[in-house]
Write a protein that holds these residues in place. Structure first.
Motif, mmCIF file in Angstrom:
data_model
loop_
_atom_site.group_PDB
_atom_site.id
_atom_site.type_symbol
_atom_site.label_atom_id
_atom_site.label_comp_id
_atom_site.label_asym_id
_atom_site.label_seq_id
_atom_site.Cartn_x
_atom_site.Cartn_y
_atom_site.Cartn_z
ATOM 1 N N ASP A 30 -30.345 -15.139 81.505
ATOM 2 C CA ASP A 30 -30.729 -15.609 82.834
ATOM 3 C C ASP A 30 -29.587 -16.315 83.570
ATOM 4 O O ASP A 30 -29.692 -16.557 84.772
ATOM 5 C CB ASP A 30 -31.930 -16.543 82.728
ATOM 6 N N THR A 57 -29.107 -8.733 94.939
ATOM 7 C CA THR A 57 -28.583 -7.426 94.551
ATOM 8 C C THR A 57 -27.526 -6.943 95.532
ATOM 9 O O THR A 57 -27.569 -7.271 96.727
ATOM 10 C CB THR A 57 -29.703 -6.379 94.449
ATOM 11 N N SER A 71 -34.166 -6.383 86.997
ATOM 12 C CA SER A 71 -33.916 -7.126 85.762
ATOM 13 C C SER A 71 -35.235 -7.525 85.131
ATOM 14 O O SER A 71 -36.168 -7.931 85.831
ATOM 15 C CB SER A 71 -33.089 -8.368 86.100
ATOM 16 N N SER A 73 -36.242 -10.170 82.436
ATOM 17 C CA SER A 73 -35.769 -11.277 81.603
ATOM 18 C C SER A 73 -36.442 -11.295 80.236
ATOM 19 O O SER A 73 -35.835 -11.712 79.245
ATOM 20 C CB SER A 73 -36.013 -12.603 82.314
ATOM 21 N N ASN A 76 -34.421 -8.961 78.317
ATOM 22 C CA ASN A 76 -32.959 -9.087 78.455
ATOM 23 C C ASN A 76 -32.325 -7.745 78.821
ATOM 24 O O ASN A 76 -31.294 -7.343 78.258
ATOM 25 C CB ASN A 76 -32.336 -9.619 77.158
ATOM 26 N N THR A 77 -32.936 -7.094 79.778
ATOM 27 C CA THR A 77 -32.508 -5.753 80.147
ATOM 28 C C THR A 77 -32.434 -5.612 81.665
ATOM 29 O O THR A 77 -33.301 -6.118 82.385
ATOM 30 C CB THR A 77 -33.469 -4.693 79.571
ATOM 31 N N VAL A 78 -31.395 -4.943 82.114
ATOM 32 C CA VAL A 78 -31.230 -4.605 83.522
ATOM 33 C C VAL A 78 -31.316 -3.090 83.649
ATOM 34 O O VAL A 78 -30.797 -2.352 82.805
ATOM 35 C CB VAL A 78 -29.887 -5.128 84.058
ATOM 36 N N CYS A 95 -22.274 -1.130 82.082
ATOM 37 C CA CYS A 95 -22.745 -2.406 82.583
ATOM 38 C C CYS A 95 -21.830 -3.501 82.036
ATOM 39 O O CYS A 95 -21.169 -3.325 81.004
ATOM 40 C CB CYS A 95 -24.201 -2.678 82.220
#
Length: 120
Positions: A30, A57, A71, A73, A76-78, A95
């Protein structure tokens, strides 16, 4: 250990869609911005999108209106959603993580990349 793992690349027809994922671990997710970059054959790596820690963004003009970034949270992935893909979108997509959405050279952590190929 910091890790960024991209997935979701592949072969798609022109006009089609792909969703890339960037799974992050080893740092406080985060607190970081995640940028997306691509490198086409014979060309330099370029920044195409970024999502900052506050959810802002950014997109390169070449992908604006076609790509979105989000995203999760909890995971923990975009995600990079790529629509209306064109031949010029072909490349290795990376990334990277940094405190802010900045220039390419300032990113500390990088994934290994996932290949996107667009066919006719």
């Amino acid at each position: 250990e910091v890790q960024l793992v991209e997935s979701g690349g592949g072969l798609v027809q022109a006009g089609g869609s792909l969703r890339l994922s960037c799974a992050a671990s080893g740092f406080t997710f985060d607190d970081y911005a995640i940028g997306w970059f691509r490198q086409a054959p014979g060309k330099e790596r370029e920044g195409i999108s970024c999502i900052s820690s506050d959810g802002s963004t950014y997109f390169a003009d070449s992908v604006k209106g076609r790509f979105t970034v989000s995203s999760d949270s909890a995971k923990n992935t975009v995600y990079l959603q790529m629509n209306s893909l064109k031949f010029e979108d072909i490349g290795l997509y990376y990334c990277a993580a940094n405190r802010d959405c900045t220039g390419l050279d300032e990113y500390h952590y990088w994934g290994q990349g996932t290949q996107v190929t667009v066919s006719s």
